[in-house]
Design an enzyme around this catalytic site. Structure first.
Site, PDB file in Angstrom:
ATOM      1  N   SER A 131       9.589  -3.794  -3.382  1.00  0.00           N
ATOM      2  CA  SER A 131       9.025  -2.522  -3.827  1.00  0.00           C
ATOM      3  C   SER A 131       7.729  -2.184  -3.095  1.00  0.00           C
ATOM      4  O   SER A 131       6.947  -3.073  -2.729  1.00  0.00           O
ATOM      5  CB  SER A 131       8.763  -2.530  -5.341  1.00  0.00           C
ATOM      6  OG  SER A 131       8.045  -1.385  -5.751  1.00  0.00           O
TER       7      SER A 131
ATOM      8  N   TYR B 133       4.050  -5.749 -12.949  1.00  0.00           N
ATOM      9  CA  TYR B 133       4.949  -5.364 -11.866  1.00  0.00           C
ATOM     10  C   TYR B 133       4.198  -5.347 -10.533  1.00  0.00           C
ATOM     11  O   TYR B 133       4.671  -5.884  -9.530  1.00  0.00           O
ATOM     12  CB  TYR B 133       5.547  -3.992 -12.152  1.00  0.00           C
ATOM     13  CG  TYR B 133       6.673  -3.597 -11.228  1.00  0.00           C
ATOM     14  CD1 TYR B 133       7.946  -4.135 -11.381  1.00  0.00           C
ATOM     15  CD2 TYR B 133       6.474  -2.663 -10.218  1.00  0.00           C
ATOM     16  CE1 TYR B 133       8.989  -3.770 -10.545  1.00  0.00           C
ATOM     17  CE2 TYR B 133       7.509  -2.290  -9.372  1.00  0.00           C
ATOM     18  CZ  TYR B 133       8.763  -2.839  -9.549  1.00  0.00           C
ATOM     19  OH  TYR B 133       9.791  -2.469  -8.701  1.00  0.00           O
TER      20      TYR B 133
ATOM     21  N   LYS C 165       5.135  -8.132  -7.641  1.00  0.00           N
ATOM     22  CA  LYS C 165       5.734  -7.633  -6.396  1.00  0.00           C
ATOM     23  C   LYS C 165       4.852  -7.965  -5.192  1.00  0.00           C
ATOM     24  O   LYS C 165       5.354  -8.245  -4.098  1.00  0.00           O
ATOM     25  CB  LYS C 165       5.983  -6.128  -6.487  1.00  0.00           C
ATOM     26  CG  LYS C 165       7.105  -5.752  -7.444  1.00  0.00           C
ATOM     27  CD  LYS C 165       8.442  -6.341  -7.003  1.00  0.00           C
ATOM     28  CE  LYS C 165       9.588  -5.874  -7.877  1.00  0.00           C
ATOM     29  NZ  LYS C 165      10.898  -6.412  -7.424  1.00  0.00           N
TER      30      LYS C 165
END
Length: 260
Positions: A135, A148, A152
């Site tokens: 991502s 997140y 990531k």
């Protein structure tokens, strides 16, 4: 890295980007595609769409034992392992330790488990390839979701480490870093009015999963480490590197514009 004639594993392949990649790999002539997902019924449906060159496997990527079992495919040794499964949380400082641990297990450790399982046999056969879905959030943060953003970023750092240590042994590594993609995850976030979904949608065009799969084919063929389906991400990364303070100020103002 061209997928024609190759054996490919794709985790998180029951829907979204994973499904699109599995289907595209088959269309490109892959010898076999392992469609792996926690959603067994969804994985079976995708494998059925592809046909005889696909096999569905239920997998919990937070389990090293289950990830390791994926390299034992009915099509032979794995040439390309796509560690694509991921989860999002939607919390900031209110995220619990359980939230952090869950995202770390799926978004980081699953890549570690895939590399442990696939790399030794790839080296023994003369080489192979790892594609990790990380991502754009791993490079330019993620408004509204601390676990997140952090996990990531850790996933990209691990992929960099792999590339540094194994390139001379024939192991290729790429990280897939899209922004907004038209998936159930994003659509639910927009419906709920979540900050992360609104920020992603405001930053760049929302792509179809098939567009991302096309960018993957192109990026693998060029063996680029960063695969950016959204070219805007490369520009954001450049600005961040050139002037981190200005970039942070701009990101803060951007978040404020979405919350006021």
């Amino acid at each position: 890295m061209r997928v024609e004639g190759k054996v490919v594993v794709v985790t998180g392949a029951a829907g979204g980007i994973g499904r699109a990649m599995a289907r595209r790999f088959a269309a490109e002539g892959a010898a076999g595609v392992v469609v792996a997902d926690l959603d067994a019924a969804g994985a079976s449906a995708v494998a059925k769409e592809i046909g005889d060159r696909a096999a569905a496997v239920r997998v919990d990527v937070s389990s090293e034992q289950e990830v390791a079992a994926l390299v034992d495919t009915p099509f032979g040794p794995v040439d390309l392992f796509c560690s694509n499964a991921g989860v999002i949380d939607g919390h900031g400082l209110d995220a619990s330790d359980q939230d952090w641990n869950r995202l770390y297990a799926v978004n980081v450790l699953a890549h570690v488990y895939a590399a442990r399982a696939a790399v030794p046999s790839m080296i023994a056969r003369g080489g192979g390839y790892l594609l990790n879905t990380c991502s754009a959030a791993g490079l330019i943060s993620c408004p509204g979701d601390a676990p997140y953003a952090v996990t990531k970023a850790a996933a990209i750092a691990f992929a960099e480490w792999l590339a540094i240590h194994y390139a001379t042994q024939g192991i290729g590594v790429s990280v897939l870093c899209p922004q907004g993609v038209r998936t159930a995850m994003l659509e639910q976030g927009l419906e709920d009015g979540h900050l992360t979904a609104r920020a992603v949608s405001a930053s760049a065009p929302v792509l179809d999963a098939e567009d991302v799969a096309g960018a993957v084919i192109e990026g693998l063929a060029a063996e680029r480490f960063h695969i950016f389906p959204h070219p805007e991400v490369a520009e954001y990364v450049r600005r961040k590197a050139e002037d981190p303070d200005r970039w942070l100020t701009g990101m803060s103002r951007f978040v404020d514009s979405l919350t006021t």
